[in-house]
Write an enzyme that holds these catalytic residues in place. Structure first.
Site, mmCIF file in Angstrom:
data_model
loop_
_atom_site.group_PDB
_atom_site.id
_atom_site.type_symbol
_atom_site.label_atom_id
_atom_site.label_comp_id
_atom_site.label_asym_id
_atom_site.label_seq_id
_atom_site.Cartn_x
_atom_site.Cartn_y
_atom_site.Cartn_z
ATOM 1 N N GLU A 274 49.846 44.974 23.942
ATOM 2 C CA GLU A 274 49.957 43.724 24.693
ATOM 3 C C GLU A 274 50.689 42.656 23.899
ATOM 4 O OE1 GLU A 274 46.964 40.532 26.927
ATOM 5 O OE2 GLU A 274 46.159 41.961 25.471
ATOM 6 N N GLN B 114 47.423 42.313 33.634
ATOM 7 C CA GLN B 114 46.403 41.271 33.658
ATOM 8 C C GLN B 114 47.043 39.974 34.131
ATOM 9 O OE1 GLN B 114 45.021 41.493 29.545
ATOM 10 N NE2 GLN B 114 43.195 42.607 30.201
ATOM 11 N N GLU C 253 41.851 38.257 34.362
ATOM 12 C CA GLU C 253 41.444 37.829 33.022
ATOM 13 C C GLU C 253 41.740 36.336 32.885
ATOM 14 O OE1 GLU C 253 41.894 39.492 28.466
ATOM 15 O OE2 GLU C 253 43.692 38.804 29.498
ATOM 16 N N ASP D 26 50.612 41.156 30.584
ATOM 17 C CA ASP D 26 49.765 40.021 30.944
ATOM 18 C C ASP D 26 50.650 38.917 31.517
ATOM 19 O OD1 ASP D 26 48.241 37.514 30.760
ATOM 20 O OD2 ASP D 26 46.737 38.736 29.737
#
Length: 260
Positions: free
Chosen positions: A141, A201, A237, A175
């Site tokens: 990530e 996310q 998230e 993300d």
């Protein structure tokens, strides 16, 4: 589209083990947990089974990263500690059965960057070779450098390069919040890269709250991800803006109603 509730951030109004029931009550069929290691894996498994939930993702332990330190995965001299973290993660993987395990690279000063990338590459290979046989997709990530200064992997290009250099079956954890904070062309990247993304996310920008509280057009982002052929989970998230997580799930209810 399939959504998970990240129980490390969602439902802070409940004790951790009570969050599983709350997520299931709100219609989630799966959860993810950043770092489950303060709770016995058997206790988490019990809640998953009780509420018919799947655990989609956990992170490898990251040492002192979340308290301002450098972490483990890219730090020279902490290789043995990272191997210990992998072993602890493996114990939880065998109980929780997540689809993905995410590696957080950690921090490195600019002058340490090249050496840190070499350490990260070696550790990603270790993670893939240990966890892959368990049926787990290892992901990497990128995290924005506003929230985590000096984070080693901070851009889409950083993720691409680190994964390519490993020559292992490692996917991107994309993300949306972190990429938007870094000024990346999020919609275009989602549309082009679905085959290389293991998990998505999201949170709105700039406050990292639920969709609809900031400046992102999530309808177009969902469409871009679907256009790419991405068929994985979308992890909620974010930090709930209101008094309760459930009160801020209008975005989720809209998608559920559209699917019915």
């Amino acid at each position: 589209m399939k959504f998970t509730a990240n129980l490390s951030l969602l439902y802070p109004e409940h004790a951790f083990l009570e969050r599983f029931a709350a997520a299931a009550s709100d219609g989630f069929q799966a959860v993810e947990i950043q770092f489950p290691y303060n709770t016995p894996a058997a206790d988490i498994r019990r809640e998953l089974d009780k509420h018919q939930l799947e655990c989609v993702l956990i992170n490898v332990p990251a040492g002192d990263l979340m308290t301002g330190g450098a972490g483990l995965a890219c730090v020279s001299g902490r290789e043995q500690a990272f191997e210990g973290a992998l072993q602890q993660c493996l114990e939880y993987v065998r109980v929780l059965k997540p689809q993905c395990v995410n590696v957080l690279a950690g921090r490195a000063a600019p002058e340490e960057r090249e050496a840190a990338l070499q350490v990260l590459q070696s550790n990603l290979i270790k993670a893939s070779r240990l966890l892959g046989p368990e049926g787990v997709q290892v992901t990497l990530e990128a995290i924005n450098t506003f929230d985590m200064p000096d984070f080693l992997i901070a851009s889409f290009g950083d993720m691409q390069s680190a994964i390519a250099n490993c020559q292992e079956k490692i996917a991107m954890q994309f993300d949306i919040y972190h990429m938007a904070r870094m000024g990346e062309p999020v919609s275009a990247l989602l549309a082009e890269s679905g085959a290389h993304i293991g998990h998505i996310q999201f949170a709105d920008v700039p406050g990292r709250h639920e969709p609809g509280t900031g400046e992102l057009d999530f309808q177009s982002l969902w469409a871009a991800a679907e256009m790419s052929g991405y068929q994985g989970w979308y992890g909620a998230e974010y930090r709930p803006e209101g008094e309760s997580t459930s009160a801020g799930l209008g975005w989720f209810k809209t998608i559920q109603n559209r699917s019915n």
